[in-house]
Every structure is written in C-alpha cells, then in structure tokens.
Design a protein around this motif. Structure first.
Motif, short mmCIF file in Angstrom:
data_model
loop_
_atom_site.label_atom_id
_atom_site.label_comp_id
_atom_site.label_asym_id
_atom_site.label_seq_id
_atom_site.Cartn_x
_atom_site.Cartn_y
_atom_site.Cartn_z
N GLN A 246 -19.38 11.06 6.12
CA GLN A 246 -19.62 11.44 4.72
C GLN A 246 -19.35 12.92 4.51
OE1 GLN A 246 -20.55 9.31 1.97
NE2 GLN A 246 -19.68 11.19 1.09
N HIS A 247 -19.75 13.75 5.46
CA HIS A 247 -19.49 15.19 5.35
C HIS A 247 -17.99 15.45 5.26
CE1 HIS A 247 -19.51 19.49 6.18
NE2 HIS A 247 -18.70 19.25 7.20
N LEU A 248 -17.22 14.77 6.09
CA LEU A 248 -15.76 14.98 6.09
C LEU A 248 -15.15 14.52 4.76
CD1 LEU A 248 -14.96 13.91 9.76
CD2 LEU A 248 -15.20 16.22 8.83
N LEU A 249 -15.64 13.43 4.22
CA LEU A 249 -15.18 13.00 2.89
C LEU A 249 -15.54 14.05 1.85
CD1 LEU A 249 -16.19 9.23 2.96
CD2 LEU A 249 -13.87 10.16 3.17
N ASP A 250 -16.71 14.62 1.96
CA ASP A 250 -17.17 15.61 0.98
C ASP A 250 -16.32 16.88 1.00
OD1 ASP A 250 -19.18 13.88 0.23
OD2 ASP A 250 -20.75 14.89 1.41
N ILE A 251 -15.77 17.23 2.17
CA ILE A 251 -14.96 18.45 2.24
C ILE A 251 -13.47 18.17 2.03
CG2 ILE A 251 -16.64 19.62 3.71
CD1 ILE A 251 -14.79 19.15 6.09
N GLY A 252 -13.15 16.93 1.64
CA GLY A 252 -11.78 16.65 1.22
C GLY A 252 -10.94 15.80 2.13
N ALA A 253 -11.55 15.10 3.09
CA ALA A 253 -10.76 14.24 3.97
C ALA A 253 -10.08 13.13 3.19
CB ALA A 253 -11.65 13.63 5.05
N ALA A 254 -8.77 12.99 3.39
CA ALA A 254 -8.04 11.87 2.79
C ALA A 254 -8.23 10.60 3.61
CB ALA A 254 -6.56 12.21 2.69
N ALA A 255 -8.53 10.77 4.90
CA ALA A 255 -8.80 9.63 5.79
C ALA A 255 -9.69 10.13 6.91
CB ALA A 255 -7.51 9.05 6.35
N VAL A 256 -10.57 9.26 7.39
CA VAL A 256 -11.41 9.54 8.55
C VAL A 256 -11.18 8.43 9.56
CG1 VAL A 256 -13.74 10.01 9.40
CG2 VAL A 256 -13.14 10.60 7.05
N LEU A 257 -10.91 8.78 10.79
CA LEU A 257 -10.53 7.79 11.79
C LEU A 257 -11.19 8.10 13.11
CD1 LEU A 257 -7.51 8.87 13.64
CD2 LEU A 257 -7.53 9.66 11.27
N LEU A 258 -11.13 7.15 14.01
CA LEU A 258 -11.61 7.35 15.37
C LEU A 258 -10.98 6.31 16.28
CD1 LEU A 258 -13.90 4.91 15.81
CD2 LEU A 258 -15.29 6.46 14.46
N PHE A 259 -10.98 6.61 17.56
CA PHE A 259 -10.49 5.67 18.57
C PHE A 259 -11.68 5.14 19.37
CE2 PHE A 259 -6.63 8.06 17.77
CZ PHE A 259 -5.64 7.08 17.83
N THR A 260 -11.63 3.86 19.70
CA THR A 260 -12.66 3.27 20.54
C THR A 260 -12.01 2.55 21.72
OG1 THR A 260 -12.69 1.12 19.40
CG2 THR A 260 -14.11 2.86 18.51
#
Length: 290
Positions: A246-260
């Motif tokens: 949510q923090h990353l979205l709030d600072i302007g992230a167009a996409a948030v991702l991760l690898f598992t």
C-alpha cells in the motif's frame, strides 16, 4: 540473429541507452534485468570488471530484439528468450572464451540457453529453483494482525543482518558462491541507505522483515520477506507485505510485484490471499563441466 557482447563499465555506458526502450516495454517481467542494469548505471553498485552485457539483434543496426546480462560471480540473467536468440547468445559467449556457471531468468529463456549450452559444450545442465512472478491486482490487507509497519533505521542493522542470513538459509540457492555474513551486511547497508528496509514491529520488537528494490519504470519489486522461526504462523509477513504494498502504491507505483519459490505453496498462498496473482514463471539451470 547475432549477439554483441559489451564488457565492464565502459560496455555498460553503451548498453544502457541501447536497451532503455526494450526494458520499458515490460518493466514487470523484465524487472530483474532493469534492476541489475540501473543499479550499476546509477552507481548504486559497482560494475563488475568482467560483467558482460549482451545485445541480441535480428540484423546489424536494428534495435535489440533481446538482451541479457552476466555479472560474475552470479548466474547469467536472461529474459524469455526463444531458441534462436539463446543460440546466438551462447555462440557469442563461447566465441569470447567465456564459461558461465548457469543461467536464470524468465521461462522459457533459461531452458533455451541450457539446451544451446549443452549442445555446444561437454557440460551437463541441472534444473534448479523455479520461481513464480506475482503482481498485485487488488490489495486485501489483513486487519487482525497485531503490530505496525515501520521503516528500519541503522539501529536495526544487526537484527536485519541476522534476518537476511535467515532468509538466504531458507531460500534454495543456485548461485555458484556461498552467501556469507559479509554479503548479508552489504545487502542490509544497501537497503538501509535507500530507506527500503521495513519491519513489522510488535510491542517495540521487530518480528518480520520486508524490503523492496529501486523502481524500474514505476514498477516496484518487494523482496527479502522473512519472519524468524519463533514469530511464524501469526500473519506478520502477510501484514507487512500488504502494508508495504500500500505504501508503494501511495508513492506512485504503477505496479508492485514479487517473486516466490514456486515449490512453496505456503508463501504463494499468503501472497495470493492479500491480492497478488501469478503472471509468469522463472527458472534456473546450473552447468557442470564434464
């Protein structure tokens, strides 16, 4: 196809502008490559003297159709290469007298490289870790987990070093060099210096770690999510990941991702419950000379 290899920092200075448009086409699937290139181009990490940067073109003078990067001692890093591009890359590496320890990246690129490498050398290839690329779709943060997310400062450095060592011990590794406490300290310093190390805190005690990489075309990658064994199964990692997302979205992230780890249904289930969905697979192959 033909592959051109550029070497070291001087090669990177020509490689970076040549691949900018290619990387920007899909900053999610190519996020790992984006990070490797940008960290060195921006001086965040030193460029390895023997690093190789590959431009794979359909014809001379045309924009790159594919790219790859090798920053020893790490594995060769590739996108989702087809067989023709993989063959061109392997041919160029062998013509330059290089012997790579293995290959990682987005499927089916590593498999294509492994086939070409074993066909042209006496080496054998062993399948390593498979990963899953997850992208945040609709965030569903848990609301019943005690504690709060805080940005870590340098006073937490010893705790973070232990956490990174624990994370690496729990994560199957295919890198040719063992991960050391010095490596952990270097990684923690990198996260702390950029304000990218966060902690889930309960009654003043850190109980979980979550970090993120610098953005690539406004795509942010969460990594190094870890809960020490004594604090597990209480939802801390899920809560920390959701809050940081949510923090990353709030600072302007167009996409948030991760690898598992594709073989770990527990972690995959945790991320899916908070709103992540799988969009691609990654794979690793290591090479052993006969």
């Amino acid at each position: 196809m033909r592959c051109e290899l550029l070497r070291g920092a001087i090669g990177l200075s020509a490689f970076t502008p040549a691949v900018a448009s290619w990387l920007a086409r899909d900053p999610v699937r190519h996020n790992h490559l984006c990070t490797v290139v940008s960290q060195r181009a921006d001086g965040v990490l030193p460029t390895e003297p023997d690093a190789l940067w590959a431009l794979i073109r359909a014809a001379p003078g045309t924009p790159p159709a594919w790219i790859a990067a090798w920053t020893p001692p790490h594995l060769l890093l590739v996108p989702e290469l087809d067989d023709e591009a993989a063959s061109a890359l392997v041919d160029a590496l062998l013509e330059a007298g290089e012997t790579v320890p293995g290959v990682t990246g987005m499927a089916p690129g590593p498999s294509a490289v492994a086939r070409a490498w074993t066909a042209r050398t006496t080496a054998s290839a062993r399948r390593g870790m498979s990963t899953r690329l997850l992208v945040l779709e609709t965030l569903r943060a848990p609301d019943d987990v005690p504690g709060r997310l805080i940005r870590a400062d340098w006073t937490y450095r010893p705790w973070l070093i232990k956490a990174v060592l624990g994370f690496e011990a729990d994560t199957p590794g295919d890198e040719p060099e063992p991960f050391t406490e010095r490596d952990a300290a270097r990684r923690v310093d990198y996260f702390l210096s950029g304000g990218r190390a966060w902690l889930w805190e309960v009654r003043g005690e850190p109980v979980a770690m979550v970090c993120f990489a610098p953005p690539a075309a406004a795509a942010y990658r969460i990594n190094a999510v870890y809960t020490p064994p004594e604090h597990r199964r209480r939802g801390y990692a899920a809560a920390a990941t959701a809050e940081l997302s949510q923090h990353l979205l709030d600072i302007g992230a167009a996409a948030v991702l991760l690898f598992t780890d594709a073989a770990n249904p527990t972690s995959n289930g945790v991320y899916e419950r908070i709103g992540y969905r799988a969009v691609a697979e990654g794979e690793t192959w290591t090479f052993t000379p006969s």
